[in-house]
Design a protein around this motif. Structure first.
Motif, mmCIF file in Angstrom:
data_model
loop_
_atom_site.group_PDB
_atom_site.id
_atom_site.type_symbol
_atom_site.label_atom_id
_atom_site.label_comp_id
_atom_site.label_asym_id
_atom_site.label_seq_id
_atom_site.Cartn_x
_atom_site.Cartn_y
_atom_site.Cartn_z
ATOM 1 N N PRO A 100 -56.553 2.718 -42.832
ATOM 2 C CA PRO A 100 -57.216 3.771 -43.620
ATOM 3 C C PRO A 100 -56.802 5.185 -43.235
ATOM 4 O O PRO A 100 -56.894 6.095 -44.059
ATOM 5 N N GLY A 105 -53.717 6.020 -46.827
ATOM 6 C CA GLY A 105 -54.976 5.317 -46.664
ATOM 7 C C GLY A 105 -56.143 6.046 -47.308
ATOM 8 O O GLY A 105 -56.027 7.179 -47.781
ATOM 9 N N SER A 106 -57.289 5.390 -47.273
ATOM 10 C CA SER A 106 -58.498 5.937 -47.895
ATOM 11 C C SER A 106 -59.125 7.052 -47.074
ATOM 12 O O SER A 106 -59.912 7.854 -47.604
ATOM 13 N N ARG A 108 -61.291 6.480 -44.794
ATOM 14 C CA ARG A 108 -62.600 5.962 -44.372
ATOM 15 C C ARG A 108 -62.384 4.994 -43.206
ATOM 16 O O ARG A 108 -61.856 3.903 -43.390
ATOM 17 N N TYR A 109 -62.792 5.401 -42.021
ATOM 18 C CA TYR A 109 -62.485 4.624 -40.816
ATOM 19 C C TYR A 109 -63.751 4.351 -40.000
ATOM 20 O O TYR A 109 -64.785 4.986 -40.181
ATOM 21 N N TYR A 126 -69.249 4.121 -40.927
ATOM 22 C CA TYR A 126 -67.933 4.601 -41.333
ATOM 23 C C TYR A 126 -67.948 6.122 -41.470
ATOM 24 O O TYR A 126 -68.966 6.717 -41.831
#
Length: 207
Positions: A100, A105-106, A108-109, A126
């Motif tokens: 992510p 990536g998004s 959001r980790y 998250y």
């Protein structure tokens, strides 16, 4: 191979410049070093200078992404091969952090995954990393696992210094670090290798 002695401040300056020079997208950096090298301290030292350049920073500790005790300690609490091969939840790191926080990536980790002391999930929430964030993932035995990153840094500690400075209760892990040196050769694998026997007097390993 040659070494270039530098000051700790110059090491930070060079790493910050190199990280920032990779590009404006999210950037993943692996800071790899055995516990006596204290890679977490280098992560801390890099964070503020990167923020001063306008780069948000996410620091993640590999020790927060270990596998459950039932898997980690399957062959005992002091098995060096298990420590080398089976303690880190590499798949979890990729899934929850490295993928992510990649350039595409998004963002959001998950900051932590597993509480080793309680032997249960941390239940962390998250978080969202903005565009241009730099991930500093610090820990040991990180290279040679196929973890995706834009830059890898290895803090190299000689076997003699490692044996002397390692916590006596962790002396059983020395065989894992011997395997790591032989099988992964992190000094040659990392994008940046630093001789780190004395953190106050580091030296870049060149060639």
């Amino acid at each position: 191979m040659r070494v270039e002695p530098i000051t700790p401040a110059l090491l930070v300056d060079r790493l910050v410049a190199r990280i920032d020079g990779i590009g404006p997208d999210r950037t993943r950096v692996l800071l790899d070093g055995a516990p006596p090298a204290r890679p977490e301290q280098l992560a801390t030292a890099l964070a503020d200078p990167l923020r001063a350049r306008g780069r948000p920073v996410v620091v993640v500790h590999a020790a927060d992404f270990l596998r459950p005790a039932s898997l980690r300690l399957e062959y005992g609490r002091r098995d060096p091969d298990s420590y080398y091969d089976g303690w880190l939840d590499a798949a979890g790191l990729v899934r929850e952090v490295l993928a992510p926080l990649g350039p595409d990536g998004s963002g959001r980790y998950l900051p932590t995954l597993w509480d080793v002391d309680a032997d249960r999930a941390t239940r962390a929430r998250y978080r969202a990393a903005p565009a241009g964030a730099v991930l500093l993932l610090e820990g040991d035995l990180l290279l040679g696992r196929g973890l995706p990153a834009e830059l890898t840094v290895h803090l190299d500690v000689s076997p003699a210094v490692l044996a002397r400075r390692l916590d006596p209760d962790a002396a059983w892990t020395l065989d894992a670090y011997r395997r790591y040196a032989e099988e992964v050769a992190p000094r040659g694998t990392a994008d940046v290798a630093v001789r780190y026997d004395d953190p106050d007097h580091p030296a870049l390993i060149v060639g």
